[in-house]
Design a protein around this motif. Structure first.
Motif, mmCIF file in Angstrom:
data_model
loop_
_atom_site.group_PDB
_atom_site.id
_atom_site.type_symbol
_atom_site.label_atom_id
_atom_site.label_comp_id
_atom_site.label_asym_id
_atom_site.label_seq_id
_atom_site.Cartn_x
_atom_site.Cartn_y
_atom_site.Cartn_z
ATOM 1 N N THR A 63 0.814 -1.216 0.000
ATOM 2 C CA THR A 63 0.000 0.000 0.000
ATOM 3 C C THR A 63 0.847 1.265 0.000
ATOM 4 O O THR A 63 0.421 2.307 -0.511
ATOM 5 C CB THR A 63 -0.929 0.020 1.227
ATOM 6 N N HIS A 64 2.049 1.197 0.578
ATOM 7 C CA HIS A 64 2.894 2.391 0.654
ATOM 8 C C HIS A 64 3.773 2.559 -0.571
ATOM 9 O O HIS A 64 4.476 3.573 -0.699
ATOM 10 C CB HIS A 64 3.783 2.318 1.896
ATOM 11 N N LEU A 65 3.771 1.574 -1.497
ATOM 12 C CA LEU A 65 4.638 1.645 -2.673
ATOM 13 C C LEU A 65 4.024 2.534 -3.741
ATOM 14 O O LEU A 65 2.812 2.575 -3.935
ATOM 15 C CB LEU A 65 4.867 0.244 -3.243
ATOM 16 N N SER A 66 4.884 3.247 -4.468
ATOM 17 C CA SER A 66 4.430 4.117 -5.553
ATOM 18 C C SER A 66 5.318 3.890 -6.770
ATOM 19 O O SER A 66 6.551 3.857 -6.656
ATOM 20 C CB SER A 66 4.513 5.598 -5.127
ATOM 21 N N PRO A 67 4.721 3.726 -7.960
ATOM 22 C CA PRO A 67 5.520 3.507 -9.180
ATOM 23 C C PRO A 67 6.488 4.648 -9.466
ATOM 24 O O PRO A 67 7.481 4.460 -10.190
ATOM 25 C CB PRO A 67 4.454 3.386 -10.277
ATOM 26 N N ALA A 68 6.210 5.829 -8.922
ATOM 27 C CA ALA A 68 7.076 6.976 -9.189
ATOM 28 C C ALA A 68 8.353 6.963 -8.360
ATOM 29 O O ALA A 68 9.262 7.764 -8.591
ATOM 30 C CB ALA A 68 6.308 8.276 -8.925
ATOM 31 N N VAL A 69 8.428 6.077 -7.405
ATOM 32 C CA VAL A 69 9.575 6.031 -6.510
ATOM 33 C C VAL A 69 10.554 4.972 -6.985
ATOM 34 O O VAL A 69 10.164 3.890 -7.436
ATOM 35 C CB VAL A 69 9.118 5.716 -5.065
ATOM 36 N N ASP A 70 11.840 5.291 -6.905
ATOM 37 C CA ASP A 70 12.862 4.324 -7.301
ATOM 38 C C ASP A 70 12.774 3.079 -6.422
ATOM 39 O O ASP A 70 12.552 3.173 -5.213
ATOM 40 C CB ASP A 70 14.262 4.949 -7.161
ATOM 41 N N GLY A 71 12.961 1.945 -7.040
ATOM 42 C CA GLY A 71 12.918 0.695 -6.301
ATOM 43 C C GLY A 71 11.546 0.082 -6.205
ATOM 44 O O GLY A 71 11.380 -0.955 -5.542
ATOM 45 N N PHE A 72 10.548 0.703 -6.845
ATOM 46 C CA PHE A 72 9.194 0.168 -6.775
ATOM 47 C C PHE A 72 9.126 -1.247 -7.328
ATOM 48 O O PHE A 72 8.534 -2.142 -6.716
ATOM 49 C CB PHE A 72 8.233 1.080 -7.549
ATOM 50 N N HIS A 73 9.763 -1.472 -8.500
ATOM 51 C CA HIS A 73 9.695 -2.778 -9.146
ATOM 52 C C HIS A 73 10.293 -3.860 -8.255
ATOM 53 O O HIS A 73 9.702 -4.934 -8.068
ATOM 54 C CB HIS A 73 10.430 -2.736 -10.494
ATOM 55 N N THR A 74 11.432 -3.563 -7.660
ATOM 56 C CA THR A 74 12.105 -4.554 -6.807
ATOM 57 C C THR A 74 11.260 -4.905 -5.586
ATOM 58 O O THR A 74 11.082 -6.087 -5.252
ATOM 59 C CB THR A 74 13.470 -4.015 -6.357
ATOM 60 N N GLU A 75 10.719 -3.874 -4.924
ATOM 61 C CA GLU A 75 9.927 -4.114 -3.717
ATOM 62 C C GLU A 75 8.612 -4.811 -4.036
ATOM 63 O O GLU A 75 8.146 -5.655 -3.272
ATOM 64 C CB GLU A 75 9.664 -2.788 -2.987
ATOM 65 N N PHE A 76 8.009 -4.468 -5.188
ATOM 66 C CA PHE A 76 6.739 -5.095 -5.551
ATOM 67 C C PHE A 76 6.952 -6.575 -5.859
ATOM 68 O O PHE A 76 6.136 -7.428 -5.465
ATOM 69 C CB PHE A 76 6.116 -4.380 -6.755
ATOM 70 N N CYS A 77 8.058 -6.903 -6.526
ATOM 71 C CA CYS A 77 8.354 -8.301 -6.821
ATOM 72 C C CYS A 77 8.654 -9.082 -5.545
ATOM 73 O O CYS A 77 8.257 -10.252 -5.409
ATOM 74 C CB CYS A 77 9.538 -8.403 -7.787
ATOM 75 N N LYS A 78 9.341 -8.452 -4.585
ATOM 76 C CA LYS A 78 9.601 -9.106 -3.299
ATOM 77 C C LYS A 78 8.289 -9.404 -2.576
ATOM 78 O O LYS A 78 8.118 -10.477 -1.970
ATOM 79 C CB LYS A 78 10.504 -8.221 -2.437
ATOM 80 N N ALA A 79 7.348 -8.456 -2.648
ATOM 81 C CA ALA A 79 6.048 -8.663 -2.008
ATOM 82 C C ALA A 79 5.271 -9.774 -2.696
ATOM 83 O O ALA A 79 4.606 -10.590 -2.032
ATOM 84 C CB ALA A 79 5.243 -7.370 -2.010
ATOM 85 N N LEU A 80 5.346 -9.844 -4.037
ATOM 86 C CA LEU A 80 4.666 -10.913 -4.759
ATOM 87 C C LEU A 80 5.235 -12.282 -4.406
ATOM 88 O O LEU A 80 4.501 -13.255 -4.243
ATOM 89 C CB LEU A 80 4.776 -10.678 -6.274
ATOM 90 N N ARG A 81 6.569 -12.369 -4.300
ATOM 91 C CA ARG A 81 7.180 -13.643 -3.932
ATOM 92 C C ARG A 81 6.780 -14.065 -2.508
ATOM 93 O O ARG A 81 6.561 -15.248 -2.234
ATOM 94 C CB ARG A 81 8.703 -13.547 -4.071
ATOM 95 N N ALA A 82 6.683 -13.082 -1.595
ATOM 96 C CA ALA A 82 6.227 -13.382 -0.242
ATOM 97 C C ALA A 82 4.777 -13.869 -0.260
ATOM 98 O O ALA A 82 4.401 -14.807 0.469
ATOM 99 C CB ALA A 82 6.365 -12.159 0.655
ATOM 100 N N TYR A 83 3.951 -13.239 -1.113
ATOM 101 C CA TYR A 83 2.546 -13.638 -1.254
ATOM 102 C C TYR A 83 2.462 -15.060 -1.790
ATOM 103 O O TYR A 83 1.700 -15.903 -1.305
ATOM 104 C CB TYR A 83 1.867 -12.648 -2.197
ATOM 105 N N SER A 84 3.286 -15.348 -2.813
ATOM 106 C CA SER A 84 3.288 -16.676 -3.413
ATOM 107 C C SER A 84 3.738 -17.738 -2.407
ATOM 108 O O SER A 84 3.145 -18.821 -2.328
ATOM 109 C CB SER A 84 4.213 -16.691 -4.637
ATOM 110 N N ALA A 85 4.778 -17.420 -1.627
ATOM 111 C CA ALA A 85 5.269 -18.376 -0.626
ATOM 112 C C ALA A 85 4.204 -18.645 0.434
ATOM 113 O O ALA A 85 4.047 -19.781 0.907
ATOM 114 C CB ALA A 85 6.540 -17.839 0.023
#
Length: 476
Positions: A63-85
């Motif tokens: 919820t706190h992530l924003s596409p305009a902020v650097d590192g969004f892609h990395t953090e979003f993928c980490k969250a998806l992997r945590a969701y998948s696990a």
């Protein structure tokens, strides 16, 4: 003929395969969120299926992530992997669950769209929270979390570690003639004239001074309280608070009202947070009610003046109350009053029939009109009470005839000072606000005191009864 199944212009574009594929992950996640929020309208999730928690954790991580902020892609993928696990861990118990399968498909599609690799670091759903060193609750909660994690890893060998790691609190109170409620919820009425330690351990020292209330009676009451908060490294230096009759200060002896650095966060009952120091004083009613809060050791002290005397109530963590050596074993809150200082005997509190020191000269005084409010009565309002009269006045404040009610009756019969009624009432309320176990609040009198409290006769009525008996015998 027109096309069947299309009711709005442009609806066929919304149903195009390309748009469905594009928005399918979002739609599946919406299904998971909606069904998780309204279980029963979609499909009942069994207690073993933890998909709702997996989805909630993913939302909190993104919820706190924003596409305009650097590192969004990395953090979003980490969250998806945590969701998948998380979904993989609960897959067995979620078979046939619509919410679960919607979430799994949504995760897969989002990973494809975001070019997220299946392998890699994941976001932690339980980030390490550093304890606040000058906040006892924060320190013990942090220790409890670690103890619980350890117990969970060794569940079979340590099945009770979770319950034993929770901090426990103790309560002690002193009021009236004086009446003492110990850490073990023993209720005693004592003489203890002079200076006596209530609490004396490595963190806190509380001493009271008691003086005789009326000549000819062994009853005493508290006119001086000294509290010493001992130094605690990194949180506070030593602070001393002293209250005497007619001087209930809202500051420590050195004039300060707080101590300790760094300050810590205090959560109110309504959820709001305030930044407070490790030790502070709160004046609730000037000259009558002061509270001392030692957040760094989890201690709360309430001091009141009612009439000419003081009352005290303390809550302290059990582990700190037990931190003392052999030279500190004389603590009234810990061990109660010495047997030679007890007015009651094994829980039996004898009620005097009249104040022994007020004399017959007070019997002619007209009873003053007392207020039903909680403030103290004016000085110099002593009078002689009958048992029924004392019960009537105490009943105005204390509806339940428990040990506080009995103490109120005892004090009125002993001293004739109606301020002790307010003292008993306030002591009960302070106990209810600080005592950690509601099921232990009520203590009822035993023995002869119970029969006296529930008796409706007055001692003055016994003489006419005896006279009638004597006349009837003489006429036989």
């Amino acid at each position: 003929m027109g096309r069947a199944g299309c009711c709005c212009r442009g609806a066929e574009r919304l149903a195009s395969p390309s748009l469905v594929r594009r928005f399918r992950p979002l739609l599946l996640l919406i299904i998971a969120l909606c069904c998780g929020a309204h279980i029963g309208q979609c499909q009942v999730v069994t207690p073993q299926c933890r998909i709702q928690k997996c989805t909630t954790d993913f939302v909190s991580l993104t919820t706190h992530l924003s596409p305009a902020v650097d590192g969004f892609h990395t953090e979003f993928c980490k969250a998806l992997r945590a969701y998948s696990a998380c979904t993989q861990r609960t897959a067995k118990s979620c078979r046939g669950n619509l919410v679960f399968h919607s979430a799994v498909l949504g995760i897969s599609d989002l990973m494809t769209q975001r070019n997220c690799s299946r392998d890699g670091p994941t976001s932690s759903t339980h980030p390490e929270v550093q304890p606040e060193p000058c906040n006892y609750h924060s320190r013990t909660q942090h220790a409890h979390t670690h103890a619980h994690s350890h117990a969970h890893a060794h569940a079979h060998a340590h099945s009770h570690s979770h319950s034993h790691s929770r901090p426990g609190y103790l309560f002690c109170g002193l009021f009236g003639d004086p009446h003492l409620r110990t850490f073990k919820d023993n209720f005693q009425t004592c003489k203890v004239e002079g200076a006596w330690p209530l609490i004396d351990n490595d963190y806190l020292s509380v001493q009271v001074t008691n003086v005789p209330v009326v000549p000819g009676s062994s009853a005493t009451a508290t006119n001086k309280i000294t509290i010493i908060f001992k130094p605690y490294e990194g949180c506070t230096d030593q602070r001393v608070y002293q209250a005497v009759t007619d001087n209930l200060p809202a500051a420590f002896d050195d004039g300060t009202v707080s101590s300790g650095d760094p300050i810590h966060t205090l959560s109110d009952v309504d959820g709001a947070t305030r930044r407070m120091r490790a030790l502070w004083i709160s004046e609730r009613t000037p000259g009558n009610h002061v509270e001392l809060h030692a957040g760094y050791i989890g201690v709360t002290v309430i001091v009141r003046q009612l009439g000419r005397y003081l009352t005290l109530a303390v809550r302290i963590p059990e582990e700190l109350a037990q931190a003392y050596d052999a030279t500190q074993d004389l603590q009234l809150c810990l061990n109660g009053c010495p047997s030679g200082e007890r007015i009651d005997r094994a829980g039996h509190l004898p009620l005097p029939l009249s104040p022994p020191a007020l004399g017959l000269q007070l019997q002619q005084q007209r009873r003053p009109s007392f207020s039903s409010q909680t403030q103290a009565y004016p000085y110099g309002t002593a009078q002689v009470f009958s048992v029924e009269g004392a019960k009537q006045l105490c009943r105005e404040k204390l509806e339940v005839q428990d040990i506080y009610f009995l103490s109120c009756v005892f004090d009125l019969l002993t001293t004739g000072d109606a301020n002790f009624t307010v003292a008993a009432y306030s002591a009960q309320k302070d106990m209810e606000s600080l005592h950690p176990h509601q099921d232990r609040w009520r203590i009822y009198p035993s023995g002869s005191a119970t029969s006296i409290l529930h008796s409706d006769f007055q001692p003055v009525h016994r003489f006419p009864l005896l006279l009638l008996c004597a006349l009837s015998l003489a006429l036989m």
